[in-house]
Design an enzyme around this catalytic site. Structure first.
Site, PDB file in Angstrom:
ATOM      1  N   HIS A 405     -10.054  23.417  81.281  1.00  0.00           N
ATOM      2  CA  HIS A 405     -10.478  22.144  80.734  1.00  0.00           C
ATOM      3  C   HIS A 405      -9.677  21.443  79.577  1.00  0.00           C
ATOM      4  CE1 HIS A 405     -13.116  18.877  81.727  1.00  0.00           C
ATOM      5  NE2 HIS A 405     -14.278  19.326  81.611  1.00  0.00           N
ATOM      6  N   ASP A 409      -8.555  17.201  82.828  1.00  0.00           N
ATOM      7  CA  ASP A 409      -9.892  16.842  82.987  1.00  0.00           C
ATOM      8  C   ASP A 409     -10.494  16.874  84.588  1.00  0.00           C
ATOM      9  OD1 ASP A 409      -9.709  15.787  80.335  1.00  0.00           O
ATOM     10  OD2 ASP A 409      -9.115  13.830  80.731  1.00  0.00           O
TER      11      ASP A 409
END
Length: 436
Positions: A405, A409
């Site tokens: 992450h 995204d």
């Protein structure tokens, strides 16, 4: 007679230490040149340490699981001639095995008929028992008591022996368990019999995690510690892809091996990844640098007798379906039989992990650090699917995925998997403008 010191050699590629995962000799063994002395592991490659000389083993250095630095003495030998070392004894070598690092032979000459070398053990099988389960006849006593009354010392002793006190009959006031009751319970077999003949189990053992199993544990821990995972699962209709695969296997082209789902999935990845360069990448989080790759180097998570290994299909973008199928088979066999080379087990830019028919409904795969993405196809099932005004039976499969992450995204992860879904559901798109 002379003294020969066999030192852990430099196996290349910047390796500075190795773990002892198996011994094949012990003090007193007579060996010949090229006999295997021990197996050591560097990263995920296991290397056999063979003797360069004939001789008799006088000492071995390090327990299974110990880490030795390159250049440290692994085995001492008595040889004909001068050898390569003075006769003065060596100081104890360092190590992290937790015990003595040197097993020194007795000063008397080796026996004329040495005992055979210990049989080879699989990595991770070093087992030490911590409790004794007494194999005496069972004792019929009442069970089901919720509370056990005993002094702290008695409780501590029962805990050390792995005995649940609620199953020990107490003879003290109010059913209190006395030390003698514990002794009687152990002497009687350390077991209780429940209605129907079911028995309480109180034994156990400690298994020392070494070799490949320890490397896997360390790598998984490092991946979860460093990488904030985001998981994404999407259902994919693979009816058309499966029909194509079955047809190609029914009438294979010359030299074409049997095709599984993986070559098709890799070809779909090759098509999708150029639009998502941050997914086909390795992240050096210490330096804060993302290294993207135009070449697609796919790690194939492979279960082996020693644990999970990840051989790498290099430059998948330049391979046809048949070439991918052959390379996947070759690498999987090499990983399982231990013949995979070091360079075949590193350098992947994205990994596929699949349990095949055992794939379940969904998984949350752990990213193969320092990559930023991993793809996990699950098992294919038939289910009713609404198609406009009709309901039909279709073959569907969930694709599980995890992304770093910090780099990817959630929106981009979803876009990437949706593109992968589009290619798989319309397999002709995989081969447009392609010679595969």
């Amino acid at each position: 007679m002379g003294r020969y010191l066999f030192r852990l050699p430099d196996v290349g590629e910047g390796v500075t230490e190795a773990e002892i995962v198996a011994w094949h000799v012990k003090p007193g063994d007579k060996i010949r040149e090229d006999d295997n002395l021990a197996d050591v592991m560097t990263d995920k490659a296991t290397v056999e340490m063979t003797s360069p000389v004939d001789g008799t083993v006088t000492a071995v250095h390090g327990d299974v699981g110990a880490m030795l630095a390159v250049g440290a003495v692994l085995v001492e030998l008595e040889v004909e001639g001068e050898g390569n070392a003075a006769s003065a004894p060596l100081p104890p070598a360092g190590g992290d095995g937790g015990g003595p690092d040197i097993v020194q032979a007795q000063p008397e000459p080796a026996p004329s008929k040495p005992s055979p070398s210990p049989s080879r053990k699989r990595e991770g099988d070093e087992v030490a028992s911590t409790r004794k389960s007494v194999a005496l006849p069972r004792v019929d006593i009442p069970i089901g008591r919720k509370e056990a009354f005993a002094a702290p010392a008695t409780r501590r002793r029962a805990h050390e022996l792995g005995i649940p006190l609620q199953f020990v009959p107490g003879t003290g006031p109010g059913g209190r368990i006395l030390p003698s009751d514990l002794d009687d319970f152990i002497a009687a077999g350390g077991m209780t019999r429940a209605p129907g003949g079911l028995a309480v189990r109180t034994g156990g053992e400690e298994i020392k995690i070494v070799g490949l199993r320890r490397r896997i544990a360390e790598k998984m821990q490092e991946a979860k510690r460093r990488i904030p995972h985001i998981a994404y699962v999407e259902e994919v209709d693979v009816t058309e892809l499966e029909a194509l695969r079955v047809a190609m296997n029914a009438k294979p082209a010359e030299g074409q091996p049997k095709l599984t789902l993986l070559p098709f999935l890799i070809r779909a990845l090759v098509r999708a990844l150029p639009d998502f360069p941050e997914v086909n990448a390795r992240f050096d989080d210490d330096a804060g640098v993302l290294h993207t790759s135009e070449g697609v180097h796919v790690g194939i998570a492979t279960q082996t007798p020693g644990g999970l290994m990840v051989p790498v299909v290099r430059h998948a973008e330049a391979m046809s379906l048949a070439e991918l199928a052959r390379e996947i088979t070759r690498l999987s066999v090499a990983a399982r039989d231990g013949s995979a080379k070091r360079e075949e087990l590193s350098g992947s830019t994205i990994t596929i992990t699949s349990l095949g028919p055992l794939g379940g409904i969904a998984t949350t795969p752990v990213i193969n650090h320092p990559e930023v993405a991993i793809i996990g196809p699950n098992k294919i099932v038939e289910k009713p699917v609404v198609q406009g005004p009709f309901v039909g039976v279709r073959k569907v499969m969930n694709i599980s995925s995890s992304f770093d992450h910090r780099i990817v995204d959630g929106y981009d992860a979803a876009l990437f998997i949706q593109e992968l879904k589009r290619l798989i559901e319309h397999p002709a798109l995989i081969f447009m403008g392609d010679g595969a």
